[in-house]
Structure formats: structure tokens, C-alpha cells
Design a protein around this motif. Structure first.
Motif, mmCIF file in Angstrom:
data_model
loop_
_atom_site.group_PDB
_atom_site.id
_atom_site.type_symbol
_atom_site.label_atom_id
_atom_site.label_comp_id
_atom_site.label_asym_id
_atom_site.label_seq_id
_atom_site.Cartn_x
_atom_site.Cartn_y
_atom_site.Cartn_z
ATOM 1 N N ASP A 22 -6.047 7.534 1.177
ATOM 2 C CA ASP A 22 -5.830 6.092 1.165
ATOM 3 C C ASP A 22 -4.556 5.827 0.382
ATOM 4 O OD1 ASP A 22 -5.776 3.362 0.806
ATOM 5 O OD2 ASP A 22 -7.932 3.194 0.543
ATOM 6 N N ILE A 23 -3.534 5.397 1.082
ATOM 7 C CA ILE A 23 -2.192 5.290 0.511
ATOM 8 C C ILE A 23 -1.948 3.913 -0.118
ATOM 9 C CG2 ILE A 23 0.272 5.547 1.127
ATOM 10 C CD1 ILE A 23 -1.528 8.087 1.349
ATOM 11 N N TYR A 24 -2.927 3.006 0.016
ATOM 12 C CA TYR A 24 -2.730 1.602 -0.368
ATOM 13 C C TYR A 24 -2.116 1.435 -1.766
ATOM 14 C CZ TYR A 24 -3.769 -3.326 -1.138
ATOM 15 O OH TYR A 24 -3.672 -4.654 -1.401
ATOM 16 N N PRO A 59 -10.911 6.339 -1.072
ATOM 17 C CA PRO A 59 -10.318 7.076 -2.200
ATOM 18 C C PRO A 59 -9.084 6.366 -2.746
ATOM 19 C CG PRO A 59 -9.632 8.086 -0.155
ATOM 20 C CD PRO A 59 -10.448 6.870 0.219
ATOM 21 N N THR A 60 -9.161 5.050 -2.905
ATOM 22 C CA THR A 60 -7.976 4.285 -3.303
ATOM 23 C C THR A 60 -7.369 4.796 -4.603
ATOM 24 O OG1 THR A 60 -8.826 2.336 -2.190
ATOM 25 C CG2 THR A 60 -7.091 1.968 -3.774
ATOM 26 N N PHE A 61 -8.211 5.157 -5.565
ATOM 27 C CA PHE A 61 -7.666 5.531 -6.867
ATOM 28 C C PHE A 61 -7.383 7.016 -6.998
ATOM 29 C CE2 PHE A 61 -9.559 1.403 -7.343
ATOM 30 C CZ PHE A 61 -8.477 0.718 -7.867
#
Ligand code: ADP
Ligand code: MG
Length: 158
Positions: free
Chosen positions: A78-80, A59-61
Motif C-alpha cells: 500500500d503506497i498511499y 499495510p498502510t503503515f
């Protein structure tokens, strides 16, 4: 501390699936490791252990994606994309951390300051194209109990 060495996606997911069959509401699983180390792959295995059939992707975005069809809800974060600003954002994460499900956080290191203290830390490291070292660390009684159970279900000496 619990250390596994896996040689394939299937082996990584087998361990993650076992953990997914044990986790309880309010559990926090923090995943760290380089891009491609296997954080999302691990989360897919954990989701499988919860009984989630919907495919799990990073769920990157969206930052957070919730899956409700398993034994308990899965909150996959997903904190990236937020990087070092993550801890300053008003993400309302406590609603997840103290909610009815299990929280699985990729790149949790960026949230260090705002994470509940008792969590299962999972460090994934590349050993080779398909080889991974997976190190589990417990930081309190709740996570300690989960790792004890995992060790019984998945002995590290194969
Ligand atoms: P991350 O979320 O950490 O960026 P991904 O799970 O998206 O990583 O990607 C891991 C990649 O490594 C996938 O392409 C997967 O097929 C591959 N891979 C190869 N061997 C393994 C293994 N033993 N465990 C996990 N992933 C593996
Ligand atoms: Mg990922």
C-alpha cells in the motif's frame, strides 16, 4: 478490457477470488481508486483465492506485508503513505515484483515509473454505497492471459 459492476462486498470478492486462483509467480496486480473504493476488500478476495486464511488488512503503515500460507506467496503493498515520493524510495520492490509470489499494489499510480510493464490494472469506482465499477486492463501478454481466463471464469453478464 474487462468491466464488472458489483453490488456488494461479496460480489467484489468473488471476482477477486477467481483472479487469486489463477495468478502466477511474478504477476503484478495494480489497484487504483479513491479511499474506500475497495482496494483492500479486493485484495482480501484475491488472498482467499490463493488459500490465505490469515485476515488481510491494509499495510498502510508497513507499506508491504507478505502472506505465505497460500498456493504462492502474496505480497500486499500500500503506497498511499509515500504518495508522490514513492518512486524515489529505495523499497527493494523488484525483489517482490520478480519474486516467487504475486504482487498486489494499492495506489500503484504513485509507482508508475518503477513498475514492470506487464501488469493487470484494476480501477475501482464508487457508483453508490454498495455499487462498484471494476475495470480490468491488461498491459502485456502475461496480464492479457490472466484476464482472458478471468473472463471465462466470471462472465460479466450476470
Ligand atoms: P480502499 O482499500 O480502496 O481504501 P477498502 O477496501 O478499505 O477500500 O474499503 C471499501 C469499503 O467499501 C469497505 O468498507 C466495504 O465494506 C465497502 N463496500 C461496499 N460495497 C462494496 C463493494 N461492492 N465492493 C467493495 N467494497 C464495498
Ligand atoms: Mg486500502
Amino acid at each position: 478490457m474487462l468491466i464488472y459492476q458489483t453490488e456488494s462486498v461479496e460480489q467484489t470478492q468473488r471476482v477477486a477470488k477467481a483472479l487469486g486462483s489463477m495468478v502466477q509467480p511474478g504477476d503484478l496486480i495494480c489497484l487504483s481508486g479513491d479511499l474506500g473504493a475497495g482496494k483492500t476488500t479486493f485484495t482480501q478476495g484475491l488472498a482467499c483465492g490463493l488459500g490465505v486464511e490469515e485476515p488481510v488488512s491494509s499495510p498502510t503503515f508497513t507499506i508491504i506485508k507478505e502472506y505465505d500460507e497460500g498456493r504462492i506467496p502474496l505480497y500486499h503493498m500500500d503506497i498511499y503513505r509515500l504518495g508522490e515520493r514513492a518512486a524515489e524510495e529505495e523499497l527493494g520492490l523488484d525483489d517482490y515484483f520478480f519474486g516467487a509470489g504475486v504482487s498486489v499494489v494499492e495506489w500503484a499510480e504513485w509507482l508508475e515509473e518503477v513498475l514492470p510493464a506487464d501488469r493487470v490494472q484494476v480501477m475501482l469506482q464508487n457508483l453508490s454505497a454498495e455499487g462498484r465499477k471494476i475495470t480490468f486492463t491488461a498491459t502485456g501478454p502475461r496480464s492479457e492471459a490472466r484476464l482472458k481466463e478471468l473472463n471465462e471464469a466470471c462472465p460479466t453478464s450476470r
